[in-house]
Write a protein that holds these residues in place. Structure first.
Motif, PDB file in Angstrom:
ATOM      1  N   ILE A  26       0.981  -1.260  -0.029  1.00 35.48           N
ATOM      2  CA  ILE A  26       0.076   0.050   0.006  1.00 35.48           C
ATOM      3  C   ILE A  26       0.894   1.472   0.004  1.00 35.48           C
ATOM      4  N   SER A  27       2.134   1.230   0.608  1.00 32.33           N
ATOM      5  CA  SER A  27       2.935   2.342   0.724  1.00 32.33           C
ATOM      6  C   SER A  27       3.734   2.535  -0.698  1.00 32.33           C
ATOM      7  N   ILE A  28       3.856   1.341  -1.206  1.00 33.32           N
ATOM      8  CA  ILE A  28       4.516   1.721  -2.811  1.00 33.32           C
ATOM      9  C   ILE A  28       3.432   2.060  -3.692  1.00 33.32           C
ATOM     10  N   THR A  29       1.946   1.751  -3.277  1.00 31.59           N
ATOM     11  CA  THR A  29       0.840   2.311  -4.199  1.00 31.59           C
ATOM     12  C   THR A  29       0.713   3.785  -4.069  1.00 31.59           C
TER      13      THR A  29
ATOM     14  N   ASN B  21      -0.004   3.957 -14.441  1.00 28.58           N
ATOM     15  CA  ASN B  21       0.208   2.483 -14.968  1.00 28.58           C
ATOM     16  C   ASN B  21       0.400   1.469 -13.948  1.00 28.58           C
ATOM     17  N   SER B  22       1.807   1.649 -13.095  1.00 26.82           N
ATOM     18  CA  SER B  22       1.938   0.856 -11.860  1.00 26.82           C
ATOM     19  C   SER B  22       1.013   0.845 -10.691  1.00 26.82           C
ATOM     20  N   PHE B  23       0.655   2.141 -10.696  1.00 22.20           N
ATOM     21  CA  PHE B  23      -0.542   2.322  -9.557  1.00 22.20           C
ATOM     22  C   PHE B  23      -1.505   1.508  -9.616  1.00 22.20           C
TER      23      PHE B  23
ATOM     24  N   VAL C  66      -2.975  -1.460  -7.444  1.00 23.13           N
ATOM     25  CA  VAL C  66      -4.314  -1.728  -7.085  1.00 23.13           C
ATOM     26  C   VAL C  66      -4.994  -2.996  -7.526  1.00 23.13           C
ATOM     27  N   SER C  67      -4.783  -3.332  -8.571  1.00 23.10           N
ATOM     28  CA  SER C  67      -5.381  -4.561  -9.288  1.00 23.10           C
ATOM     29  C   SER C  67      -5.076  -5.849  -8.539  1.00 23.10           C
ATOM     30  N   ALA C  68      -3.663  -5.971  -8.053  1.00 19.91           N
ATOM     31  CA  ALA C  68      -3.335  -6.849  -7.280  1.00 19.91           C
ATOM     32  C   ALA C  68      -4.060  -6.993  -6.000  1.00 19.91           C
ATOM     33  N   LEU C  69      -4.236  -5.659  -5.431  1.00 13.49           N
ATOM     34  CA  LEU C  69      -4.708  -5.811  -4.020  1.00 13.49           C
ATOM     35  C   LEU C  69      -6.261  -5.924  -3.967  1.00 13.49           C
ATOM     36  N   VAL C  70      -6.803  -5.828  -4.993  1.00  9.63           N
ATOM     37  CA  VAL C  70      -8.443  -5.896  -5.072  1.00  9.63           C
ATOM     38  C   VAL C  70      -8.711  -7.660  -5.561  1.00  9.63           C
ATOM     39  N   SER C  71      -7.522  -8.164  -6.095  1.00  8.45           N
ATOM     40  CA  SER C  71      -7.887  -9.571  -6.879  1.00  8.45           C
ATOM     41  C   SER C  71      -8.140 -10.551  -5.431  1.00  8.45           C
ATOM     42  N   TYR C  72      -8.948 -11.394  -5.884  1.00 11.42           N
ATOM     43  CA  TYR C  72      -9.697 -12.234  -4.986  1.00 11.42           C
ATOM     44  C   TYR C  72      -8.683 -13.183  -4.039  1.00 11.42           C
ATOM     45  N   PRO C  73      -7.527 -13.306  -4.327  1.00 13.85           N
ATOM     46  CA  PRO C  73      -6.628 -14.192  -3.404  1.00 13.85           C
ATOM     47  C   PRO C  73      -6.292 -13.125  -2.239  1.00 13.85           C
ATOM     48  N   ILE C  74      -6.291 -11.908  -2.534  1.00 11.62           N
ATOM     49  CA  ILE C  74      -5.784 -10.850  -1.585  1.00 11.62           C
ATOM     50  C   ILE C  74      -7.054 -10.303  -0.616  1.00 11.62           C
TER      51      ILE C  74
ATOM     52  N   LYS D 208      -6.110   5.163   3.710  1.00 15.71           N
ATOM     53  CA  LYS D 208      -5.334   5.401   2.499  1.00 15.71           C
ATOM     54  C   LYS D 208      -5.642   4.481   1.498  1.00 15.71           C
ATOM     55  N   TRP D 209      -5.805   3.356   1.725  1.00 19.30           N
ATOM     56  CA  TRP D 209      -6.118   2.070   0.869  1.00 19.30           C
ATOM     57  C   TRP D 209      -7.555   2.612   0.150  1.00 19.30           C
ATOM     58  N   ASN D 210      -8.570   2.810   1.189  1.00 15.72           N
ATOM     59  CA  ASN D 210      -9.849   3.022   0.334  1.00 15.72           C
ATOM     60  C   ASN D 210      -9.753   4.355  -0.592  1.00 15.72           C
ATOM     61  N   LYS D 211      -8.888   5.379  -0.279  1.00 11.82           N
ATOM     62  CA  LYS D 211      -8.850   6.406  -1.141  1.00 11.82           C
ATOM     63  C   LYS D 211      -8.220   5.728  -2.791  1.00 11.82           C
ATOM     64  N   PHE D 212      -7.258   4.843  -2.476  1.00  5.12           N
ATOM     65  CA  PHE D 212      -6.467   4.596  -3.735  1.00  5.12           C
ATOM     66  C   PHE D 212      -7.895   3.566  -4.614  1.00  5.12           C
ATOM     67  N   GLU D 213      -8.465   2.853  -3.772  1.00  6.78           N
ATOM     68  CA  GLU D 213      -9.613   2.009  -4.309  1.00  6.78           C
ATOM     69  C   GLU D 213     -10.678   2.880  -5.052  1.00  6.78           C
ATOM     70  N   GLU D 214     -10.890   4.008  -4.507  1.00  2.00           N
ATOM     71  CA  GLU D 214     -11.910   5.016  -4.866  1.00  2.00           C
ATOM     72  C   GLU D 214     -11.280   5.669  -6.252  1.00  2.00           C
TER      73      GLU D 214
END
Length: 196
Positions: free
Chosen positions: A40-43, A53-55, A59-67, A84-90
């Motif tokens: 999340i800090s790297i994000t 692009n990397s952002f 985000v795609s990795a962290l919202v994937s089902y296994p995570i 912080k994460w909720n803002k990135f997801e939004e």
């Protein structure tokens, strides 16, 4: 698919699977929480660098089902990290055709790397949804389509010409060139379910 687009897609998938592997294969919950917080800090750093692009890869990795299914791990994060994460997801939300992310990209100050998946999507819809000719019989070119394609091409060229003033860290480069990752979502899901 051109070789460069294939290479970009492969790179994006590698990063996404690597992040999932790092988190899902960490058996100890405290270490898994630290690993999740680190990503999340790297994000956050990628957002500050306007590396959209990397952002999006992170985000795609962290919202994937296994995570995302690691409820105990997510629950153990400090409230400020969750916020912080909720803002990135939004920001990365697909609603309104990724309106929030598109707005952030448009407002980015150089250097910036756009979310290439969005640009490729736009190129596809410009090509698929617009005729080449305004009047085919008179051979009048559809300049509206040309203008749309030109905007995308300009964004890609600007990103290619931009340079970040970052220091080279050979150890980091070597690590990133030799990432270990599992590229099978079912196996990652198995690791995730084995953890919690």
């Amino acid at each position: 698919v051109t070789p460069n687009i294939y290479a970009l897609r492969k790179h994006n998938n590698t990063i996404t699977f690597w992040i999932c592997t790092e988190i899902a294969t960490t058996p100890n919950i405290k270490n898994r929480m630290r690993t999740l917080m680190h990503h999340i800090s790297i994000t956050e750093a990628l957002k500050k660098l306007n590396n959209w692009n990397s952002f999006m890869n992170f985000v795609s990795a962290l919202v994937s089902y296994p995570i995302s299914r690691l409820k105990q791990t997510w629950k153990g994060l400090p409230p400020e990290m969750i916020e912080k994460w909720n803002k990135f997801e939004e920001l990365a939300s697909p609603s309104g055709n990724f309106a929030a992310l598109r707005d952030a990209c448009a407002k980015s100050i150089s250097p910036a790397i756009p979310a290439m998946s969005l640009l490729l999507k736009d190129l596809f819809f410009i090509e698929d949804g617009n005729e080449n000719w305004y009047d085919k019989d008179l051979k009048i070119v559809n300049f509206g389509k040309v203008e749309l394609l030109g905007r995308i091409a300009s964004m890609i060229k600007r990103a290619a010409d931009d340079r970040y003033l970052l220091s080279v860290v050979p150890v980091m480069q070597n690590y990133l060139r030799n990432l270990f990752y599992v590229d099978d979502i079912k196996i990652l899901d198995g690791f995730s379910k084995g953890s919690e």
